[in-house]
Every structure is written in C-alpha cells, then in structure tokens.
Design a protein around this motif. Structure first.
Motif, PDB file in Angstrom:
ATOM      1  N   ALA A 174      -0.035  -4.357  13.238  1.00 38.62           N
ATOM      2  CA  ALA A 174       0.558  -5.504  12.537  1.00 38.62           C
ATOM      3  C   ALA A 174       1.598  -6.197  13.416  1.00 38.62           C
ATOM      4  O   ALA A 174       1.673  -7.432  13.467  1.00 38.62           O
ATOM      5  CB  ALA A 174       1.194  -5.036  11.233  1.00 38.62           C
ATOM      6  N   GLN A 214       2.015   4.306   1.498  1.00 37.54           N
ATOM      7  CA  GLN A 214       1.994   4.935   2.824  1.00 37.54           C
ATOM      8  C   GLN A 214       2.189   6.446   2.718  1.00 37.54           C
ATOM      9  O   GLN A 214       1.602   7.210   3.476  1.00 37.54           O
ATOM     10  CB  GLN A 214       3.113   4.336   3.691  1.00 37.54           C
ATOM     11  N   TRP A 258       0.832  -1.192   0.000  1.00 40.06           N
ATOM     12  CA  TRP A 258       0.000   0.000   0.000  1.00 40.06           C
ATOM     13  C   TRP A 258       0.877   1.256   0.000  1.00 40.06           C
ATOM     14  O   TRP A 258       1.974   1.264   0.572  1.00 40.06           O
ATOM     15  CB  TRP A 258      -0.877   0.033   1.251  1.00 40.06           C
ATOM     16  N   ARG A 263       4.251   0.065   1.835  1.00 44.81           N
ATOM     17  CA  ARG A 263       4.077  -0.609   3.110  1.00 44.81           C
ATOM     18  C   ARG A 263       3.348  -1.938   2.947  1.00 44.81           C
ATOM     19  O   ARG A 263       2.377  -2.040   2.190  1.00 44.81           O
ATOM     20  CB  ARG A 263       3.250   0.278   4.045  1.00 44.81           C
ATOM     21  N   ASP A 264       3.835  -2.950   3.652  1.00 49.37           N
ATOM     22  CA  ASP A 264       3.048  -4.157   3.877  1.00 49.37           C
ATOM     23  C   ASP A 264       3.115  -4.460   5.367  1.00 49.37           C
ATOM     24  O   ASP A 264       3.603  -3.627   6.148  1.00 49.37           O
ATOM     25  CB  ASP A 264       3.517  -5.334   2.998  1.00 49.37           C
ATOM     26  N   ARG A 265       2.657  -5.625   5.791  1.00 54.73           N
ATOM     27  CA  ARG A 265       2.578  -5.890   7.238  1.00 54.73           C
ATOM     28  C   ARG A 265       3.958  -5.966   7.883  1.00 54.73           C
ATOM     29  O   ARG A 265       4.090  -5.839   9.106  1.00 54.73           O
ATOM     30  CB  ARG A 265       1.825  -7.187   7.500  1.00 54.73           C
ATOM     31  N   GLU A 283      -2.915   4.842   0.236  1.00 60.66           N
ATOM     32  CA  GLU A 283      -3.570   3.535   0.355  1.00 60.66           C
ATOM     33  C   GLU A 283      -3.932   2.895  -0.973  1.00 60.66           C
ATOM     34  O   GLU A 283      -4.654   1.888  -0.988  1.00 60.66           O
ATOM     35  CB  GLU A 283      -4.796   3.613   1.280  1.00 60.66           C
ATOM     36  N   ARG A 303      -3.842  -2.081   9.446  1.00 56.53           N
ATOM     37  CA  ARG A 303      -2.706  -1.768   8.581  1.00 56.53           C
ATOM     38  C   ARG A 303      -1.641  -0.954   9.298  1.00 56.53           C
ATOM     39  O   ARG A 303      -0.506  -0.873   8.823  1.00 56.53           O
ATOM     40  CB  ARG A 303      -3.182  -0.977   7.353  1.00 56.53           C
ATOM     41  N   ARG A 304      -1.991  -0.331  10.417  1.00 56.63           N
ATOM     42  CA  ARG A 304      -0.992   0.463  11.140  1.00 56.63           C
ATOM     43  C   ARG A 304       0.128  -0.456  11.641  1.00 56.63           C
ATOM     44  O   ARG A 304      -0.131  -1.559  12.123  1.00 56.63           O
ATOM     45  CB  ARG A 304      -1.630   1.201  12.321  1.00 56.63           C
ATOM     46  N   TYR A 348     -10.419  -2.876   9.831  1.00 53.20           N
ATOM     47  CA  TYR A 348      -9.557  -3.427   8.783  1.00 53.20           C
ATOM     48  C   TYR A 348      -8.505  -2.413   8.353  1.00 53.20           C
ATOM     49  O   TYR A 348      -7.410  -2.781   7.919  1.00 53.20           O
ATOM     50  CB  TYR A 348     -10.384  -3.885   7.570  1.00 53.20           C
TER      51      TYR A 348
END
Length: 611
Positions: free
Chosen positions: A162, A49, A47, A63-65, A91, A157-158, A153
């Motif tokens: 995560a 960020q 995503w 960004r990912d987890r 996003e 993502r923050r 949901y």
C-alpha cells in the motif's frame, strides 16, 4: 472435518450477519486518530488485521490502506456489540462507531501513528466475511512470489505494498504538477500503431478489418511526440503505457509506464535543466529529500574507463584503472596478448579469505570472464599466484598507478575490452556491498553524456543505433555518417540514479536530409526508409522545429525511491519473469471463432505444444 472445512463452515455461518453500510459513514481512516481527538465519536472501516480475546475485552487491529487503529469491544460500552464480536476472524470487513480514548499508562505503541489512542466500539456492522487467507498479510510474509502474484489483490493489502502504490501516486502527481506549471500539455498518443524494424520485438495485434495486417503496441511514443513538435505543440508530456516483447529481469516488464517528454526550440542544456527541476520536486514531495542541482556529468568514455559501465554508481569510490601498458609484456599468461587489462584497488581488501575471493571469481565468470586475477599487498611482500610473474619494474609502476598501500587487494581482469569492462564494472558493485561501502538511504544522481551514436551488432554484422535512429549526431561528427560510424558521438544523455539508468533522451534530427543519412548509415536503402518512415520524412520537410526530449521509467524510478528489490513490487498487477499473470492466467487461449474472424490459424507446432 478438516481445519479448512471448519473455517469455511464458520465463514458460511457468519454470512447471515453480513449487512450493508446503512447509516454508517466513515469519518476517518485508520492512521488519522491521535490524542487531540480524545472523546470524539468516530466511524472507521477496514479489515481485521488481528484479534485478541482477553475475556472481558476483545481487541482488534483494524487496517485500511493508510494504517492501523486498535479498537476495543467492551461489554460496558455495548454488551451486544461485544458478544457479536466473537465471530470476527482475520480479513473480515467491518465498520465501527466508537469513542476515541487514550491507551492505558505505559501501553502506547510507538511504532503506530495511532499508537497513543484506541477506539471503544459502541456499534459495528459486519460488511463481509473472508476465508482464511493463503498467507499472512503482513510486511514480513514468508509467502513465495508465485503465491503473492496468484493472490495479488490480497498482497496489495500488505502495508508495504500500500505504501509503494501511494509513493508511486505521489511521484506521478509531482511530475504532473511540475510539468503543468512549466507549460507542458498532457497529450495522448495512439496505442495501436505500426511495427518498426528497430529496437526490441513488438507486441503485434492482428487487424480483423484489414485481413493479414497487424498493428503493433508502442514500445514508446517516440515518433508521435516528434510529430507533435512538428504540429506546434511545443511542450508535450504523457504518462505513457509502453510494450516490449523481450526477456524479463528484475527491472523489466512486458508492459511498463514511462514519463514521456518532448520540447521544441531547445538544446541539451534546456532539457537537462528542466529535468533536474522535475527530479528535485519528485524527491522533495515524496521523500522530503533535498537533491543538489545541477547533477554532476560524466562522459560515456570516462564512465567506461573508470567504472566499466555506462551507468556507474558513484556513492562509493573503487575506480578501475587501465594498466594495459604496464602489464602487456608480462610473463604471466593471464595478461599476455590481452586487448585490455584493468585493475581495481580495494582499500583494506587483503582481509578477504581465499573462499571469498573464489566467490568473486565465480561471479566474474557469469559476465564472460575466464577467471579473476588478484594480489594481496602486504607490508613486505605481495601474496598471489601471480606474484612471481610480476617484475620489479611492473610492481613499481602498479604501486604508483594504483596508489597502493599495505592491506590493499587488487583485482585484475584481462581479455576482450567489452568483457573486461562488464566483468569488473559489475564486480565493483558486489565488492562495495560486501565491504558495506554504500551509505544507507543515500541517492546519487548523475548525467552520462556524449554516447556513441552507433554500436556494432555482431549477430547482424552491422551498426545499430545506441539509443534510437532519430537521435542527432554532434554537429562536428555529422560528415562521418556512413564513413566512420564508430567515431560518431550522439547528442544523447542518460540520467543515472544509484547505478541504474532511470531516464534517457536526445536531441532529434529535425532535418529530413539528416534523417535520411541516419537511415542510410543504419543500412536502410531509400525505398525501405520511405516504406517504414515516409510519413516522418515528409513531416520533417514541412517546417520541423529543432526539438528533443527525455523519458523516465516510472516503474524503475519508483522502485529506487521505495528501495524495493523489483519493479514488480511497485506495479499493482505485474507479470512474472515468463510474462504471465498468475492471477488471471494471461496469456490465454482464444476460441476458433475468434481466430477465424482474424484470419489466423495456429501452426501445427503450436498445437503439439498444447497437447
């Protein structure tokens, strides 16, 4: 046109560029790349960020987890890819291919695992667009809990969320691996069972097939895990979902998860030793923290005497002292006739202002106290409204009992035993926070043992089980069942972490006659005991081995290891303090058809509340 409408129009316009993955295949996550991979072609997905358009170059934080990677769109790499990157917004979901390169001299980001590199994009795809999120998806968001739970949901993502879910997973895997290596079997128990009269309120599930009858969702797998021991399973565990219809707090949820364990042919020492090995592994594998075993032990009576609570935080001192004998004949009305008088010496606490003392007084009142007595110990005098009522003999006795020194502050609480312990025990924590007595990033593990088997419930005017009605009394107290319930100790133990109970268990009654006596002591006649627990009593008559166990609150343990403020921060989809889900709007109404199938009808009071 409003800003929101403009944003929606942009998003709809960009939908035409959305593609599927095509020949893109992710090679790395957004925290893996480093200087050892310079020159490699990689494919990342995630995503947007953040985005910074510097004209010739467009920088995007992807960004990912797992983390962030800075990617760079440059016309020198691919002019079309650079031109298309102007549509990117927060996003948006994208996939990129690119070359790993070092960041310019003097520009590494030491706060990022990938802070020494960036990826120059050679090709990319827009996988999906996004409306402007209702709050900033960063750790330092100012969004309210209500907004966060409504868009949970997005909240997940923050990075902090995560990270919490990842640590929860690591805790669970450490538990599973340790118990598997120790010969335990993972066995599921029913979620639809029958209601029992002891404990918190059950969540009831109406039966369509058996009209007028109800299942109950389990508050714990207690009875089934005991039946598994009778069935010869020997060592059982389960990551169990449990349900309790009770008022909520920061560390409570109507549905929660516990690590449930039961063992055959064991005593307390066996269970505590196994547990210490399990906790040691959990801390090592999740935090790389070495806990020292064996854990210290404290009897319930000593915990209440010195700390006022049965789950004391021992990362700091501030012990309580019973000074009833010293002050019971005091001229002060504060102490006159009190069932219990306790004092807490606060070293160098005389620096507290009157305003700060008043704040602690108000806090004590929330625990049922009428006020809070205090004395400041000075070099040549004691300062307090109480000072004139303290005789020289009482002063000397207090100095000796509390080891007083100039500069100390004493807090006193007097009155009913339960109130005094509760008020001072909780005040102790707040005093420690105020004076910064609690070390950062520290963990204190403690066993509390020798609990009372029963406690008196003034509402029902009878004795109830402190833990549950299947706990065995210590052998020496067995004959007191039904005679002196307030004097019986239980073969029970709690594990306390930093002043919070994270687990508890006991040795069970494995003899049917002992269990019948326990039910009788709780006020069950033989007919009621057979009606509610006949299946268990019969099972105990068919070769039940000695057994016992323990259960840990997985949510609470994760909360403490992540140093989160609430268990809601370590549960993917939690309920609010009113037991509702703001995202799905549960609980919700059901149709008349569904009610009719269950032979249910809403009361007039319910309909009035709806209207």
């Amino acid at each position: 046109m409003s800003e929101q409408q403009s944003t929606l129009d942009i998003q709809k316009e960009h939908q035409q560029y959305v593609e599927d993955l095509g020949n893109f295949k992710r090679t790395h996550n957004c925290s893996e790349l480093n200087k050892n991979m310079l020159g490699q072609e990689v494919c990342l997905m995630g995503w947007v960020q953040g985005r910074r358009n510097l004209g010739k170059l467009i920088f995007v934080d992807l960004r990912d987890r797992n983390g962030l990677t800075q990617i760079v769109f440059s016309p020198d790499e691919n002019a079309k890819a650079h031109e298309n990157a102007h549509i990117l917004r927060l996003e948006y979901v994208i996939a990129i291919k690119g070359i790993v390169r070092p960041r310019p001299d003097g520009m590494p980001n030491k706060n990022l695992k990938t802070g020494e590199i960036e990826v120059y994009v050679t090709e990319w795809k827009l996988l999906n667009t996004s409306k402007t999120p209702p709050f900033v998806l960063e750790d330092d968001t100012d969004a309210s809990d209500t907004l966060r739970f409504e868009y949970r949901y997005l909240d997940l993502r923050r990075p902090v969320m995560a990270k919490n879910l990842k640590i929860r997973h690591q805790i669970t895997m450490a538990v599973r691996n340790y118990l598997d290596e120790s010969g335990f079997l993972d066995i599921e128990t029913p979620l639809l069972t029958r209601s029992t009269p002891e404990g918190a309120r059950d969540f009831l599930v109406p039966s369509r097939i058996s009209s007028g009858h109800f299942y109950a969702l389990p508050q714990s797998p207690q009875l089934f895990k005991q039946l598994l021991m009778i069935g010869g399973s020997d060592r059982y565990y389960q990551i169990a979902r449990c349900f309790r219809d009770e008022d909520l707090r920061a560390d409570r949820q109507p549905e929660f998860t516990q690590v449930d364990i039961e063992m055959s042919f064991v005593n307390e020492e066996d269970i505590m030793s196994m547990t210490e090995g399990l906790i040691k592994k959990v801390f090592k594998e999740t935090l790389d923290y070495d806990v020292v075993t064996p854990f210290p032990r404290l009897s319930y009576d000593k915990a209440m005497l010195e700390y006022g609570v049965d789950k004391p935080d021992l990362r700091f001192e501030l012990k309580l002292k019973d000074v009833t004998e010293i002050l019971k004949n005091s001229e002060s009305k504060v102490f006159a006739g009190a069932e219990l008088i306790k004092a807490m010496r606060i070293p160098d606490g005389a620096s507290l202002s009157r305003k700060e003392i008043d704040a602690f007084t108000e806090l004590a009142k929330t625990y049922g106290a009428l006020g809070l007595a205090w004395i400041k110990v000075k070099e040549d005098e004691w300062q307090s409204p109480l000072a004139k009522f303290i005789s020289p003999e009482e002063k000397t006795a207090l100095e000796k009992a509390l080891d007083l020194k100039a500069g100390d502050l004493i807090f006193f609480q007097a009155g009913a035993k339960d109130m005094v312990n509760t008020a001072l025990g909780n005040l102790r924590i707040q005093v420690a926070k105020h004076f910064k007595l609690i070390p950062d990033n520290s963990f204190n593990l403690l066993w509390v043992t020798e609990f009372p088997l029963f406690e008196y419930d003034p509402d029902s005017k009878r004795y109830i089980a402190c833990h549950h009605p299947f706990t065995a009394p210590v052998q020496a107290d067995f004959e007191k069942l039904g005679v002196s319930p307030d004097q019986i100790k239980a073969r029970a133990y709690d594990l306390v972490l930093n002043g919070t109970e994270v687990g508890g268990g006991s040795i069970r009654n494995h003899n049917a006659e002992a269990q019948r006596k326990m039910f009788a002591a709780l006020g069950f006649d033989s007919e009621e005991a057979e009606k509610q627990f006949g299946f268990l009593l019969e099972a105990l008559e068919l070769g039940a081995p000695p057994h016992g166990g323990i259960a840990f609150g997985l949510d609470r343990l994760t909360m403490l290891l992540t140093q989160s403020e609430s268990i809601r921060d370590v549960i993917a989809f939690p309920k609010t303090q009113k037991a509702t889900c703001l995202m799905t709007k549960a609980p919700g109404e059901v149709s008349e058809k569904q009610l009719k199938e269950l032979s249910l009808k809403l009361s007039e009071n319910t309909n009035e509340k709806k209207s």
